[in-house]
Design a protein around this motif. Structure first.
Motif, short mmCIF file in Angstrom:
data_model
loop_
_atom_site.label_atom_id
_atom_site.label_comp_id
_atom_site.label_asym_id
_atom_site.label_seq_id
_atom_site.Cartn_x
_atom_site.Cartn_y
_atom_site.Cartn_z
N GLY A 2 70.59 0.84 10.74
CA GLY A 2 69.63 1.89 10.15
C GLY A 2 68.32 1.75 10.21
O GLY A 2 67.74 0.50 10.51
N ASN A 3 67.36 2.61 10.77
CA ASN A 3 65.90 2.87 11.00
C ASN A 3 65.59 3.53 9.75
O ASN A 3 65.58 4.82 9.96
N TRP A 4 64.74 2.82 8.84
CA TRP A 4 64.06 3.38 7.61
C TRP A 4 62.92 4.44 8.15
O TRP A 4 62.31 4.93 7.37
N LYS A 5 62.40 3.93 9.39
CA LYS A 5 60.98 4.47 9.61
C LYS A 5 60.02 4.21 8.52
O LYS A 5 60.08 3.22 7.96
N MET A 6 59.02 5.26 8.37
CA MET A 6 58.06 4.95 7.28
C MET A 6 58.60 5.46 5.88
O MET A 6 57.74 6.22 5.28
N GLY A 34 60.43 0.80 21.73
CA GLY A 34 60.28 2.28 22.51
C GLY A 34 61.18 3.38 21.66
O GLY A 34 61.70 4.13 22.52
N HIS A 35 61.02 3.52 20.39
CA HIS A 35 61.72 4.40 19.86
C HIS A 35 60.78 5.72 20.19
O HIS A 35 59.73 5.54 20.60
N SER A 36 61.29 6.78 20.30
CA SER A 36 60.75 8.09 20.56
C SER A 36 59.55 8.45 19.86
O SER A 36 58.52 8.83 20.42
N TYR A 85 70.64 5.29 22.72
CA TYR A 85 70.46 6.62 23.37
C TYR A 85 70.09 7.75 22.19
O TYR A 85 70.88 7.93 21.52
N GLU A 86 68.73 8.20 22.21
CA GLU A 86 68.57 9.00 21.21
C GLU A 86 67.57 10.27 21.70
O GLU A 86 66.44 10.14 22.33
N PRO A 87 68.51 11.39 22.06
CA PRO A 87 67.74 12.54 22.71
C PRO A 87 66.83 12.87 21.70
O PRO A 87 67.04 13.29 20.45
N ALA A 114 67.42 15.71 19.02
CA ALA A 114 68.33 15.63 17.88
C ALA A 114 67.85 14.80 16.93
O ALA A 114 68.40 14.63 15.92
N ILE A 115 66.77 14.29 17.06
CA ILE A 115 65.87 13.25 16.10
C ILE A 115 65.37 14.04 14.79
O ILE A 115 64.52 14.64 14.93
N GLY A 116 66.10 13.77 13.72
CA GLY A 116 65.59 14.16 12.23
C GLY A 116 65.64 16.06 12.38
O GLY A 116 65.10 16.52 11.75
N THR A 117 66.34 16.33 13.39
CA THR A 117 66.32 17.86 13.34
C THR A 117 67.69 18.41 12.59
O THR A 117 67.78 19.79 12.81
N GLY A 135 71.85 7.50 18.86
CA GLY A 135 71.04 8.04 17.52
C GLY A 135 70.50 9.59 17.71
O GLY A 135 70.16 10.01 18.55
N GLY A 136 70.27 10.18 16.53
CA GLY A 136 69.91 11.64 16.45
C GLY A 136 70.74 12.32 15.16
O GLY A 136 71.91 12.71 15.84
N SER A 137 70.33 12.41 14.13
CA SER A 137 71.10 13.19 13.04
C SER A 137 72.62 12.88 13.08
O SER A 137 73.42 13.45 12.71
N VAL A 138 72.76 11.21 13.19
CA VAL A 138 74.06 10.81 12.70
C VAL A 138 74.29 10.97 11.26
O VAL A 138 73.39 10.38 10.49
N VAL A 178 70.60 4.97 13.07
CA VAL A 178 70.37 6.25 11.80
C VAL A 178 69.27 6.07 11.22
O VAL A 178 68.96 5.08 10.68
N GLY A 179 68.69 7.22 11.00
CA GLY A 179 67.45 7.49 10.50
C GLY A 179 67.79 7.84 8.92
O GLY A 179 68.14 7.38 8.23
N GLY A 180 67.51 9.07 8.90
CA GLY A 180 67.64 9.94 7.58
C GLY A 180 68.66 9.45 6.69
O GLY A 180 68.67 9.26 5.60
N ALA A 181 70.04 9.70 7.41
CA ALA A 181 71.06 9.18 6.63
C ALA A 181 71.44 7.52 6.40
O ALA A 181 72.37 7.36 5.80
#
Ligand code: PGA
Length: 249
Positions: free
Chosen positions: A8-12, A94-96, A164-166, A169-172, A209-212, A231-234
């Motif tokens: 899980g990547n909680w970001k900010m 190296g996160h996008s 691999y995070e296109p 597809a991230i957060g979209t 990764g990307g909207s999983v 996984v970001g948002g979820a």
């Protein structure tokens, strides 16, 4: 066999108290999970309090970024020694969002990867193409050079994870189809084999990764070369992240 890794990547997101509340509920909910590794990467401010809750459990702690130097006049940066001391065993590099919002280059990311490895932190090196790069047919060129340049000088006996995070597809809400993701994962594994030999390439975990989400994780995890998810948002809600951890059941 590669053990799946769900990260899980909680970001900010999440204050200290919100992080503690999540961590307490989460460790209970996943305490019986042994057949997959679990990692959570909170913001820096929550690392230490969360590490005290994860300590002795099956949940590992990671950071979302770091600087490559150990200490000194680098205002606003965090070092590998500080991350280790705060209880981290992994670090996302190296996160996008680091590449595209903060202008991080492959060269800088490589310095961070080498520093992480030399301090005993497992880097999760993120690679991924922009939408226009995909449309121009440059996906393999872009992710191939991000992989090769990011891992320059890393020895085959050090542990690292690839994600691999296109970027499109991230957060979209747009996930790559399992087949489309698998095509890139297979390419990345072949590239790892060229760089490190086939034995190492077979052992490296490549996350998607990307909207999983709970609804799409099973299809992705069914692919041969997809070994986990970033996984970001979820990952921000205990319920949805627990479902993702328990994919396939
Ligand atoms: P997302 O983010 O799951 O919210 O798309 C994934 C990531 O950026 O790591």
């Amino acid at each position: 066999m590669r053990k799946p890794l769900i990260a899980g990547n909680w970001k900010m997101n999440k204050t200290v108290s919100e992080s503690i509340e999540f961590a307490r509920d989460f460790v209970k909910a996943v305490s019986n999970v042994t057949d997959r590794d679990i990692l959570i990467c909170p913001p820096f401010t929550s690392l230490y309090p969360v590490s005290e809750i994860f300590n002795g459990t099956n949940v590992r702690l990671g950071a979302q970024n770091m600087y490559f130097e150990e200490k000194g006049a680098f205002t606003g940066e965090i070092s590998p020694l500080m991350l280790k001391d705060a209880g981290c065993s992994f670090v996302i590099l190296g996160h996008s969002e680091r590449r595209h919002i903060f202008g991080e280059s492959n060269e800088l990311i490589n310095k961070k990867v080498l520093s992480a490895v030399s301090h005993g932190l497992v880097p999760v090196l993120c690679v991924g193409e922009l939408l226009e790069e995909r449309e121009e047919g440059k996906t393999f060129d872009v992710v191939g050079s991000q992989l090769e340049e990011g891992l320059k000088g890393v020895s085959a006996d050090s542990e690292f994870v690839i994600a691999y995070e296109p970027v499109w597809a991230i957060g979209t809400g747009k996930t790559a189809t399992p087949e489309l993701a698998e095509e890139v994962h297979r390419f990345l594994r072949e590239k790892l084999s060229e760089l490190f030999g086939s034995k190492k390439a077979e052992s490296v975990r490549i996350l998607y990764g990307g909207s999983v989400k709970p609804e799409n994780v099973d299809g992705l995890m069914a692919m041969n070369n997809i070994d986990g998810a970033l996984v970001g948002g979820a990952s921000l809600k205990v319920e949805s992240f627990v479902k993702i951890v328990n994919f396939g059941r």
